[in-house]
Every structure is written in structure tokens, then in C-alpha cells.
Design a protein around this motif. Sequence first.
Motif, PDB file in Angstrom:
ATOM      1  N   ASP A 252       0.828  -1.203   0.000  1.00 33.46           N
ATOM      2  CA  ASP A 252       0.000   0.000   0.000  1.00 33.46           C
ATOM      3  C   ASP A 252       0.865   1.257   0.000  1.00 33.46           C
ATOM      4  O   ASP A 252       0.600   2.200  -0.743  1.00 33.46           O
ATOM      5  N   THR A 253       1.883   1.262   0.846  1.00 34.80           N
ATOM      6  CA  THR A 253       2.767   2.424   0.912  1.00 34.80           C
ATOM      7  C   THR A 253       3.546   2.594  -0.388  1.00 34.80           C
ATOM      8  O   THR A 253       3.696   3.714  -0.880  1.00 34.80           O
ATOM      9  N   ALA A 254       3.992   1.511  -0.967  1.00 35.99           N
ATOM     10  CA  ALA A 254       4.723   1.577  -2.238  1.00 35.99           C
ATOM     11  C   ALA A 254       3.820   2.128  -3.336  1.00 35.99           C
ATOM     12  O   ALA A 254       4.260   2.946  -4.162  1.00 35.99           O
ATOM     13  N   GLN A 255       2.559   1.718  -3.342  1.00 37.11           N
ATOM     14  CA  GLN A 255       1.616   2.222  -4.340  1.00 37.11           C
ATOM     15  C   GLN A 255       1.382   3.720  -4.136  1.00 37.11           C
ATOM     16  O   GLN A 255       1.384   4.491  -5.095  1.00 37.11           O
ATOM     17  N   LEU A 256       1.187   4.132  -2.888  1.00 38.50           N
ATOM     18  CA  LEU A 256       0.989   5.552  -2.605  1.00 38.50           C
ATOM     19  C   LEU A 256       2.214   6.369  -2.997  1.00 38.50           C
ATOM     20  O   LEU A 256       2.087   7.451  -3.566  1.00 38.50           O
ATOM     21  N   ASP A 257       3.395   5.846  -2.694  1.00 35.96           N
ATOM     22  CA  ASP A 257       4.631   6.535  -3.068  1.00 35.96           C
ATOM     23  C   ASP A 257       4.721   6.710  -4.587  1.00 35.96           C
ATOM     24  O   ASP A 257       5.095   7.776  -5.073  1.00 35.96           O
ATOM     25  N   ALA A 258       4.361   5.665  -5.325  1.00 38.20           N
ATOM     26  CA  ALA A 258       4.415   5.729  -6.785  1.00 38.20           C
ATOM     27  C   ALA A 258       3.404   6.739  -7.328  1.00 38.20           C
ATOM     28  O   ALA A 258       3.721   7.523  -8.233  1.00 38.20           O
ATOM     29  N   LEU A 259       2.194   6.739  -6.766  1.00 34.06           N
ATOM     30  CA  LEU A 259       1.175   7.687  -7.208  1.00 34.06           C
ATOM     31  C   LEU A 259       1.569   9.118  -6.867  1.00 34.06           C
ATOM     32  O   LEU A 259       1.367  10.036  -7.670  1.00 34.06           O
ATOM     33  N   GLN A 260       2.146   9.312  -5.689  1.00 32.47           N
ATOM     34  CA  GLN A 260       2.598  10.650  -5.290  1.00 32.47           C
ATOM     35  C   GLN A 260       3.723  11.122  -6.212  1.00 32.47           C
ATOM     36  O   GLN A 260       3.732  12.266  -6.665  1.00 32.47           O
ATOM     37  N   LYS A 261       4.647  10.243  -6.512  1.00 30.24           N
ATOM     38  CA  LYS A 261       5.764  10.586  -7.396  1.00 30.24           C
ATOM     39  C   LYS A 261       5.252  10.946  -8.796  1.00 30.24           C
ATOM     40  O   LYS A 261       5.707  11.923  -9.400  1.00 30.24           O
ATOM     41  N   ALA A 262       4.295  10.167  -9.302  1.00 24.26           N
ATOM     42  CA  ALA A 262       3.722  10.445 -10.626  1.00 24.26           C
ATOM     43  C   ALA A 262       3.004  11.784 -10.630  1.00 24.26           C
ATOM     44  O   ALA A 262       3.136  12.565 -11.583  1.00 24.26           O
ATOM     45  N   TYR A 263       2.266  12.068  -9.571  1.00 25.55           N
ATOM     46  CA  TYR A 263       1.558  13.347  -9.458  1.00 25.55           C
ATOM     47  C   TYR A 263       2.551  14.508  -9.453  1.00 25.55           C
ATOM     48  O   TYR A 263       2.397  15.469 -10.203  1.00 25.55           O
ATOM     49  N   LYS A 264       3.588  14.404  -8.635  1.00 19.86           N
ATOM     50  CA  LYS A 264       4.575  15.477  -8.556  1.00 19.86           C
ATOM     51  C   LYS A 264       5.282  15.682  -9.889  1.00 19.86           C
ATOM     52  O   LYS A 264       5.557  16.816 -10.290  1.00 19.86           O
ATOM     53  N   ALA A 265       5.566  14.601 -10.590  1.00 13.72           N
ATOM     54  CA  ALA A 265       6.254  14.705 -11.886  1.00 13.72           C
ATOM     55  C   ALA A 265       5.394  15.439 -12.903  1.00 13.72           C
ATOM     56  O   ALA A 265       5.887  16.313 -13.627  1.00 13.72           O
ATOM     57  N   VAL A 266       4.115  15.115 -12.954  1.00 20.62           N
ATOM     58  CA  VAL A 266       3.251  15.779 -13.934  1.00 20.62           C
ATOM     59  C   VAL A 266       2.987  17.230 -13.529  1.00 20.62           C
ATOM     60  O   VAL A 266       2.838  18.095 -14.393  1.00 20.62           O
ATOM     61  N   VAL A 267       2.979  17.526 -12.234  1.00 22.46           N
ATOM     62  CA  VAL A 267       2.854  18.923 -11.801  1.00 22.46           C
ATOM     63  C   VAL A 267       4.075  19.716 -12.266  1.00 22.46           C
ATOM     64  O   VAL A 267       3.941  20.847 -12.752  1.00 22.46           O
ATOM     65  N   GLU A 268       5.263  19.149 -12.153  1.00 22.91           N
ATOM     66  CA  GLU A 268       6.472  19.836 -12.625  1.00 22.91           C
ATOM     67  C   GLU A 268       6.409  20.057 -14.131  1.00 22.91           C
ATOM     68  O   GLU A 268       6.818  21.106 -14.632  1.00 22.91           O
ATOM     69  N   GLU A 269       5.885  19.082 -14.853  1.00 17.69           N
ATOM     70  CA  GLU A 269       5.717  19.230 -16.299  1.00 17.69           C
ATOM     71  C   GLU A 269       4.722  20.358 -16.601  1.00 17.69           C
ATOM     72  O   GLU A 269       4.926  21.153 -17.520  1.00 17.69           O
ATOM     73  N   TRP A 270       3.667  20.434 -15.816  1.00 22.63           N
ATOM     74  CA  TRP A 270       2.653  21.475 -15.978  1.00 22.63           C
ATOM     75  C   TRP A 270       3.250  22.861 -15.719  1.00 22.63           C
ATOM     76  O   TRP A 270       3.010  23.806 -16.464  1.00 22.63           O
ATOM     77  N   ILE A 271       4.041  22.966 -14.663  1.00 17.61           N
ATOM     78  CA  ILE A 271       4.697  24.244 -14.344  1.00 17.61           C
ATOM     79  C   ILE A 271       5.566  24.697 -15.523  1.00 17.61           C
ATOM     80  O   ILE A 271       5.540  25.864 -15.915  1.00 17.61           O
ATOM     81  N   ALA A 272       6.315  23.763 -16.090  1.00 18.37           N
ATOM     82  CA  ALA A 272       7.170  24.098 -17.239  1.00 18.37           C
ATOM     83  C   ALA A 272       6.313  24.557 -18.428  1.00 18.37           C
ATOM     84  O   ALA A 272       6.680  25.508 -19.122  1.00 18.37           O
ATOM     85  N   ALA A 273       5.171  23.908 -18.640  1.00 13.02           N
ATOM     86  CA  ALA A 273       4.290  24.297 -19.743  1.00 13.02           C
ATOM     87  C   ALA A 273       3.711  25.685 -19.518  1.00 13.02           C
ATOM     88  O   ALA A 273       3.598  26.478 -20.465  1.00 13.02           O
ATOM     89  N   ILE A 274       3.353  25.993 -18.284  1.00  7.64           N
ATOM     90  CA  ILE A 274       2.838  27.323 -17.960  1.00  7.64           C
ATOM     91  C   ILE A 274       3.915  28.372 -18.222  1.00  7.64           C
ATOM     92  O   ILE A 274       3.655  29.421 -18.827  1.00  7.64           O
TER      93      ILE A 274
END
Length: 77
Positions: free
Chosen positions: A4-26
Motif C-alpha cells: 500500500d505504501t509503495a503504491q501511494l509513493d508511486a502515485l505521489q511521485k507520478a503526481y509530482k512529476a506531472v505537476v512539474e511538467e505542468w509548471i514548465a508548460a505554464i
Amino acid sequence: MDTDTAQLDALQKAYKAVVEEWIAAIKHEEDLASVDHDVAKIDLWEQAHFAEDEIRTRVKEAKKAYEDALREQIFGF
């Protein structure tokens, strides 16, 4: 680390990565809004806007997946 923790960590990491991509696009869209006033530059700016909007949709999807997983682990639903 449990699954469960590994899944949450992976989802959190994916979310943060796409947010960084979004910031760059903005920032890219913002950069294009500050250039010469010609049709070609306006077209690039418009394309950047569409790219930013697409990435924002991915951010929302990643956020929902992460939040859903958190609710499942914490509240069981």
C-alpha cells in the motif's frame, strides 16, 4: 515497505512529476506571451496554451488517482 505504501509513493511521485511538467508548460506559455506581436508567434503561443491545458488534465487525473488511493488506505473506500 508494504505494498500500500509503495503504491501511494508511486502515485505521489507520478503526481509530482506531472505537476512539474505542468509548471514548465505554464512558463513556456508565459514566455511566448512576451514576444513579438506577429501571427507566427501568436500561433506558437496558442499551441503552448493547448499543450498546457492537456497537461493540466493529466495533473487532475494523477491527483484524483493519488487521492482515491489515499482514501482507500485511510478510510477503506
